[in-house]
Every structure is written in structure tokens, then in C-alpha cells.
Design a protein around this motif. Structure first.
Motif, mmCIF file in Angstrom:
data_model
loop_
_atom_site.group_PDB
_atom_site.id
_atom_site.type_symbol
_atom_site.label_atom_id
_atom_site.label_comp_id
_atom_site.label_asym_id
_atom_site.label_seq_id
_atom_site.Cartn_x
_atom_site.Cartn_y
_atom_site.Cartn_z
ATOM 1 N N VAL A 144 23.922 50.856 84.283
ATOM 2 C CA VAL A 144 24.475 49.391 83.229
ATOM 3 C C VAL A 144 24.654 48.550 84.407
ATOM 4 O O VAL A 144 23.383 48.628 85.517
ATOM 5 C CB VAL A 144 25.398 49.554 82.514
ATOM 6 N N PHE A 145 25.815 47.791 84.311
ATOM 7 C CA PHE A 145 25.515 46.032 85.654
ATOM 8 C C PHE A 145 26.723 46.004 86.677
ATOM 9 O O PHE A 145 26.061 45.885 87.610
ATOM 10 C CB PHE A 145 26.102 45.304 83.934
ATOM 11 N N ALA A 146 27.797 46.389 86.219
ATOM 12 C CA ALA A 146 29.410 46.292 87.537
ATOM 13 C C ALA A 146 28.094 46.922 89.353
ATOM 14 O O ALA A 146 28.216 46.195 90.132
ATOM 15 C CB ALA A 146 30.056 46.377 87.389
ATOM 16 N N GLY A 147 27.820 47.879 89.212
ATOM 17 C CA GLY A 147 27.653 48.858 89.838
ATOM 18 C C GLY A 147 26.667 49.134 90.615
ATOM 19 O O GLY A 147 26.024 48.332 91.674
ATOM 20 N N PRO A 148 25.444 48.454 89.496
ATOM 21 C CA PRO A 148 24.300 48.314 90.428
ATOM 22 C C PRO A 148 23.973 47.262 90.869
ATOM 23 O O PRO A 148 23.398 47.016 92.124
ATOM 24 C CB PRO A 148 23.321 48.585 88.892
ATOM 25 N N LEU A 190 15.439 45.796 85.500
ATOM 26 C CA LEU A 190 14.813 45.219 86.598
ATOM 27 C C LEU A 190 15.921 43.944 87.335
ATOM 28 O O LEU A 190 15.453 44.288 88.590
ATOM 29 C CB LEU A 190 14.476 44.155 86.242
ATOM 30 N N ALA A 191 17.002 43.691 86.550
ATOM 31 C CA ALA A 191 17.487 42.546 86.448
ATOM 32 C C ALA A 191 18.899 43.251 88.031
ATOM 33 O O ALA A 191 19.335 42.480 89.058
ATOM 34 C CB ALA A 191 18.538 41.561 85.607
ATOM 35 N N MET A 192 19.032 44.479 88.164
ATOM 36 C CA MET A 192 19.648 44.775 88.767
ATOM 37 C C MET A 192 19.864 46.381 89.694
ATOM 38 O O MET A 192 20.607 46.570 90.643
ATOM 39 C CB MET A 192 21.229 45.811 87.690
ATOM 40 N N ASN A 193 18.235 46.763 89.532
ATOM 41 C CA ASN A 193 17.347 47.365 90.820
ATOM 42 C C ASN A 193 16.880 47.458 91.347
ATOM 43 O O ASN A 193 16.739 48.684 92.169
ATOM 44 C CB ASN A 193 17.629 49.055 89.703
ATOM 45 N N ARG A 194 16.371 46.174 92.300
ATOM 46 C CA ARG A 194 15.298 46.272 93.371
ATOM 47 C C ARG A 194 16.305 46.396 94.888
ATOM 48 O O ARG A 194 17.662 46.768 94.829
ATOM 49 C CB ARG A 194 14.860 44.880 93.841
ATOM 50 N N ASN A 195 15.188 46.497 96.278
ATOM 51 C CA ASN A 195 15.203 47.527 96.611
ATOM 52 C C ASN A 195 16.458 48.783 96.650
ATOM 53 O O ASN A 195 16.988 48.838 97.600
ATOM 54 C CB ASN A 195 16.852 45.641 97.678
ATOM 55 N N LYS A 196 16.109 49.537 95.892
ATOM 56 C CA LYS A 196 17.067 50.815 95.604
ATOM 57 C C LYS A 196 15.606 51.650 95.918
ATOM 58 O O LYS A 196 14.467 51.540 95.584
ATOM 59 C CB LYS A 196 17.705 51.187 94.519
ATOM 60 N N ARG A 197 16.053 52.915 96.332
ATOM 61 C CA ARG A 197 15.123 54.671 96.200
ATOM 62 C C ARG A 197 16.002 54.783 94.854
ATOM 63 O O ARG A 197 16.881 55.346 94.920
ATOM 64 C CB ARG A 197 14.732 54.614 96.570
ATOM 65 N N ILE A 210 29.497 41.345 86.166
ATOM 66 C CA ILE A 210 28.729 40.371 87.215
ATOM 67 C C ILE A 210 30.325 40.254 88.187
ATOM 68 O O ILE A 210 29.962 40.001 89.407
ATOM 69 C CB ILE A 210 27.807 38.670 87.048
ATOM 70 N N ASN A 211 31.160 39.787 87.807
ATOM 71 C CA ASN A 211 32.398 39.455 88.623
ATOM 72 C C ASN A 211 32.522 40.520 89.224
ATOM 73 O O ASN A 211 32.990 40.204 89.987
ATOM 74 C CB ASN A 211 33.640 38.542 87.863
#
Length: 394
Positions: free
Chosen positions: A16-20, A67-74, A180-181
Motif C-alpha cells: 500500500v502506501f507508507a512502507g512503499p 506508480l506513485a510509490m514504487n519507482r527505482n525498485k526491482r 506519507i508522514n
């Protein structure tokens, strides 16, 4: 290798959001981030949000939220319910610097993937657990999502239109602010723990982060207002709890946000508005007096501001050193000349000959700039590559 963290390896076992969000920030800073996902389904957020549409109108690619949370990952797909999956993750953790997870409190212990188990394999591991309510306490086992934490933290008690105004009542912030915080706090904590490991102890540690705690802490001066005064903050719409004038006003054509930070700026505002006598009035001479006499002051200012369009007021106020700005929608944000100059909206090669839109990282390092190396990955797409790179497996 590039960025601030080129030798840091991160296992991102979050959804979901915080960790990613936290893991993406580490990836932006140059870390090698491997997203560990459930085979077949992957991160829940792959199914949340909007999808791009192709020329034929058909949906394509991943969701806007993913797409908002997961660039620069494999991405690697590992089934931790199976012993072989558990062992594979332990093998990866033995080579990692950071492990981030957001399972329910204690949820990974039965798989042998809790902090104690992995620290025994890799004492240098920084292990960050992100949950709704933390690893202990009466609420620790409970589920939770962002709006629940906005409500329970007190944020909704100060967000929304004031009592007596049209549409009065509490409101959620328009994005997942608690997530996000918490992601920001997780990133800060991870970087601090890495620094301690590398400069003081040589050992990693466990970070226990709760979204509820993070949202309470993030309210900072508003919560402190209550602690100091005993007076509960109130919903004020666009208005500040401690300064005035500091809110949106109507102009001849559209709303304008004003933020007056001191008495000198208030005098300048009044000069621009053609109200030079107002600052000399004892009711309005200081911010404390203005706060006490808002019902008398605001109609005076509003009456003047309605006489000219917002753009004219902004130009005049900016020239006088008084902060003001329009209430933009995102189309206006994307066209704003300052935002365009700063490059906050960009595109990234999607790996298939197209362009993936993205919102840039706002940090600008002079020596180790943020890099955008890869778009958010397809589920499990780099599994073999990760195993080869980390474990020297074929």
C-alpha cells in the motif's frame, strides 16, 4: 553507482502506501531496493487508483497509486507461506542492510522472518516495522487505514469548515497524509539507524513505527497549542489557528490565499489594499489583537479584496513582500512557471518505448543528485536478476 546510498541494499516487504513510500525514497537516494511480493497478486495497491488508457481506450499498465510509490525498485515474487520461500528471504536478508515490513504486529514471527530471527543471521540489519498502532499497546493487533488515523490522531478535529459556516464539520485531508508522514518518519529512522551502525555500534536495530504515533507527532505546533494553553484547536476552514489574516479571501474573480506573518507585513497589506488607517487601530495593531478581533477585521479586508481580480492583488502584494497565492487545481499546478522550472512533473522511460509520467523527488543534492533509474516494476519481473546479484545464483 550513484546517489547518497549506492552501497545500501533494501528489502521492501511492504504494501500500500507508507512502507512503499519510504522504500521509494531510499531508492531515489541510490539504494538497491528489492520489492518482495506475493506471487500472483503482489502489492494490494497494484489494484488501487486509476489506470492509463491506450489510444483504443483500453486500460494499460499499473495503477496511479502503485506508480506513485514504487519507482527505482526491482520486484521479486516469494511465497513466504512455503518453507523454501522463507529460506530464500532469509538468504536475501543475510545480504541486506535494511528490511522494511508492514505486517500486523508479530505477523512475521511464525515465518521465522521477525527481527530477532533475521538479526541472528545478519546483526547489521536495520529492521523497520510499520504498523497502524505499533508493536505493543491495547490497539496493537487492530487493523487500520489512513482516514482512521486522521480521525484518531485529532487531525480531523482541526480540518474542515468552522462551526456555523456552510459545510461545517470534520474533513479528511485530501491525500493519505498519515501514510506519507509515516513513510517520511520511517526513512528518517532508517537513515539514522544506518548512521549509528556505521559510525558507532557496527550493529543494526529494530525500528517500531506506528502510523497513529506518526500522525500525532506530525501535528507539532497545533497539538502543542493545546498542551500549552489547554484550549482545544478548532476547525477553521482555510484560516490559521495562530495568525490573522492567514486564510483564503474572495476577490473579483477567484479565491486568493493570504499569509501575513508579522505586523510589518500586515501594515504592507493594508497599504496595498488602500486601508492605511487599519494598522493604527489598537484592535488590529498586533497579531494578538487581530486574533481577538477577527470578526471586525475580516469583513474590512474582504470588502477591499473583492474590488480587484486575484492576479492584480498577487502582483501588488508580492511587490510589497506579502505572501499570497491562488488555490490551484493540479492542471494549474502543472502549468505553474515555478513548478515547471523546478521540474516537479517529469516522465520516465517505461521500458516499452513509452513515457511514464511521475512526480519528482523535491530534494536537490549538489554532489549526489537523485536519480530515476527505473519505472515501477511488473510483479516478479526481476526475480532471477535479484537472486543473481544478491546471492550469486544462476
Amino acid at each position: 553507482m550513484s546517489g547518497c546510498l549506492p552501497r545500501i541494499r533494501v528489502l521492501d516487504m511492504t504494501r500500500v502506501f507508507a512502507g512503499p513510500w519510504a522504500a521509494q525514497l531510499l531508492g531515489d537516494f541510490g539504494a538497491d531496493v528489492v520489492k518482495v511480493e506475493q506471487p500472483g497478486s503482489g502489492d494490494d495497491v497494484r489494484r488501487m487508483g486509476f489506470r492509463k488508457q491506450g489510444e483504443d481506450g483500453a486500460e494499460t499498465g499499473e495503477t496511479s497509486s502503485f506508480l506513485a510509490m514504487n519507482r527505482n525498485k526491482r520486484s521479486i515474487a516469494i511465497d513466504i507461506a512455503k518453507p523454501e520461500g522463507q529460506q530464500q528471504l532469509r538468504d536475501l536478508a543475510a545480504k541486506a542492510d535494511v528490511f522494511i515490513e508492514n505486517f500486523k504486529a508479530g505477523g512475521l514471527q511464525r515465518y521465522g522472518l521477525d527481527y530477532a530471527a533475521l538479526a541472528a543471521i545478519n546483526p547489521r540489519l536495520v529492521y523497520c516495522s510499520i504498523t497502524g498502532f505499533g508493536q505493543d499497546g491495547p490497539y496493537a493487533p487492530l487493523p487500520g487505514y489512513d482516514p482512521v488515523f486522521q480521525a484518531m490522531s485529532g487531525l480531523m478535529s482541526v480540518t474542515g469548515n468552522a462551526e456555523g459556516d456552510a459545510g461545517a464539520g470534520p474533513a479528511v485531508v485530501g491525500y493519505s497524509v498519515s501514510d506519507i508522514n509515516a513513510g517520511f518518519y520511517a526513512t528518517i529512522g532508517i537513515l539514522a539507524a544506518l548512521h549509528h551502525r556505521d559510525t558507532v555500534s557496527g550493529l543494526g536495530q529494530h525500528i517500531d513505527l506506528a502510523l497513529l504515533d506518526a500522525q500525532v507527532a506530525a501535528q507539532s505546533h497545533i497539538a502543542m497549542n493545546w498542551l500549552v494553553s489547554g484550549k482545544p484547536p478548532v476547525r477553521g476552514g482555510t484560516a490559521s489557528q495562530i495568525n490573522t489574516p492567514w486564510q483564503a479571501f474572495e476577490t473579483a474573480d477567484r479565491p486568493l490565499m493570504l499569509a501575513v506573518g508579522n505586523d510589518r507585513q500586515f501594515a504592507q497589506l493594508c497599504r496595498v489594499l488602500g486601508l492605511p488607517e487599519v494598522p493604527a487601530d489598537a484592535r488590529f495593531a498586533t497579531n494578538r489583537a487581530r486574533m481577538a478581533h477577527k470578526p471586525e477585521l475580516l469583513p474590512i479586508l474582504q470588502g477591499a479584496l473583492r474590488t480587484r481580480p486575484a492576479r492584480e492583488w498577487m502582483d501588488a502584494l508580492n511587490a510589497a513582500g506579502v505572501s499570497s497565492g491562488p488555490i490551484n487545481d493540479f492542471a494549474a499546478v502543472a502549468e505553474d512557471p515555478q513548478i515547471r522550472h523546478r521540474g516537479m512533473f517529469r516522465s520516465l522511460d517505461d521500458g516499452a518505448g513509452g513515457a511514464q509520467p511521475m512526480i519528482a523527488n523535491p530534494l536537490n543534492f549538489s554532489a549526489t543528485p537523485v536519480t530515476y533509474r527505473s519505472p515501477p516494476p511488473a510483479l516478479g519481473a526481476q526475480g532471477a536478476e535479484v537472486l543473481r546479484d544478491w546471492l550469486d545464483e544462476a
